[in-house]
Design a protein around this motif. Sequence first.
Motif, PDB file in Angstrom:
ATOM      1  N   GLN A 134       0.771  -1.005   0.044  1.00 57.59           N
ATOM      2  CA  GLN A 134      -0.016  -0.085  -0.075  1.00 57.59           C
ATOM      3  C   GLN A 134       0.947   1.239   0.053  1.00 57.59           C
TER       4      GLN A 134
ATOM      5  N   SER B 198      -1.519   2.758  -4.442  1.00 64.34           N
ATOM      6  CA  SER B 198      -2.883   2.185  -4.228  1.00 64.34           C
ATOM      7  C   SER B 198      -3.331   0.943  -5.001  1.00 64.34           C
TER       8      SER B 198
ATOM      9  N   ARG C 227      -6.396  -1.088   3.202  1.00 66.28           N
ATOM     10  CA  ARG C 227      -6.784  -0.143   2.287  1.00 66.28           C
ATOM     11  C   ARG C 227      -5.592   1.160   2.550  1.00 66.28           C
ATOM     12  N   ARG C 228      -5.269   1.533   1.570  1.00 62.69           N
ATOM     13  CA  ARG C 228      -4.436   2.795   1.812  1.00 62.69           C
ATOM     14  C   ARG C 228      -5.405   4.121   2.194  1.00 62.69           C
TER      15      ARG C 228
ATOM     16  N   VAL D 209      -2.301   3.047   6.674  1.00 60.58           N
ATOM     17  CA  VAL D 209      -3.119   1.774   6.127  1.00 60.58           C
ATOM     18  C   VAL D 209      -4.274   1.647   7.251  1.00 60.58           C
TER      19      VAL D 209
END
Length: 505
Positions: free
Chosen positions: A136, A140, A164-165, A176
Amino acid sequence: MQWVGSHPFIVGTLGSLVGAAIVVIVLLGLMQQRTQAIASTQHNSAALVSLMSNDLEANFGIYDLLLLDAADSARDPRTQSLPPDIRRRLLFGRVAGGTYLDDAFYIDASGHVVESRDGRAYPGVNLADRDYFTAQHERSVGMYISDPIRSRAREGQYSIALSRRVNEYDGSFGGVVLLTLRLAYFQQLFDRIDVDPKGSAFIMLDDGTMLAHRPYSDYEVGARVGELDYIKPMLNSNAGSFIAAGEEDKVERIYTFKRVPHTSLIAVVAPSVDGALAAWRRRLRIYAPMALIFGALIAASSWLLAFSMRTRLATQKEFERLAVTDALTSLYNRRALDLRIETEWRHARRAGEPLSVLFVDIDRFKLFNDFYGHAEGDKVLAAVARAICGACRRATDMVARYGGEEFAVVLPATPFDGAVKIAEGVRQQVAALGIAHEHSEYGTLTVSIGCATCVPHKSEGAQALLRAADAELYAAKQAGRNQVKAREFAGAPPDPRDSLPTLKA
């Protein structure tokens, strides 16, 4: 029946082919059933894989929504100004509903835990070395599913991280957000599917990392299996099915796989070939021997039939031969003579060829019998028969015992001169036997022969030709015996009692 008896090999071969055809048909049917069993197992496996894939897609879609919501909240500066309990509820409030979700974290750009779902602080923990953080940080990649990890926050329990970033408003890396999912989630999916004891089911990442396996083994979790021959096809296609043997146990399995949409997961169901074919092999053990036995019985029966028919035909021919054979001399008898002379007469008429008949009589045979006895007389009859056969060597010539001491010879396609020559040969052959005959004027056994020849022009006349030869025999006896008398007629001979002109005498 006659053809069967004459060609036992052909009939036996045909019966063997029929038996073999039955075996082949049954075996082909069984092989088709084998193919259907494999296809049915593949179809069932595809349905199970779809069930797993749909469940994974639905749940991971929900997890992704949770991460998106947490990422949006994490980058909002106002979130950091909220009281800790409200901030945690804003970030991870919806995560509490996840059955197999252990933890949720917000990790800053340096890898430190900023916030956790349960509010615990992790001052000594830095996660910058985790694969999900590295992935990440670079760019993305959407929802990233990590390799199996032993949680540093959960005393080494196996789980995977869904991350997820967090993008700052200027697009820079802001950290994150992640959820940790227990691997027990995958194991409970396997409880919904039925796989035989030698079969397996597993879920892996698209780089070949094993996440969960049935039967369960710690050794399998996190293993890199992408280089195995039976794994490679799954990494290069979205879905499919094939048969391959395991690298370690060498068990053949039917691998059916599918990539889970919108994730990096691959779901696999792999029942064993042995399990798929168990019912088929039970049928094979019953029907294959039955087909072989039945086919062998048909083949054996055809050979038995063929040879029995041949034996029956040979017996029939022997009876027929005996019916037209004289028992004493082994020559044809009177009945056979009558049939043959009629046949040769018709043939000579159609072909326009001459037909000759010899009538042979042993001179003074009654006196020989009375003086030497009937046993010696029988021996003489047999010897004379052999002598006549020795003089008539063509396969088409027929020698028959007419009755008593009289013999008849039918000579197809034999002209007058040739018939006389053969008759003289018969007389000399008998004389050469040198059989003593005290009551013969010659001191030895002799024969008198009458010969008649004609080219038939009418359908009737065969018996007239035989009577003409008999008349010539009578003339030979009247002339002193031990000689040949012959005549050639134009067409069918007249009755010997009539006095008609002849062509040659």
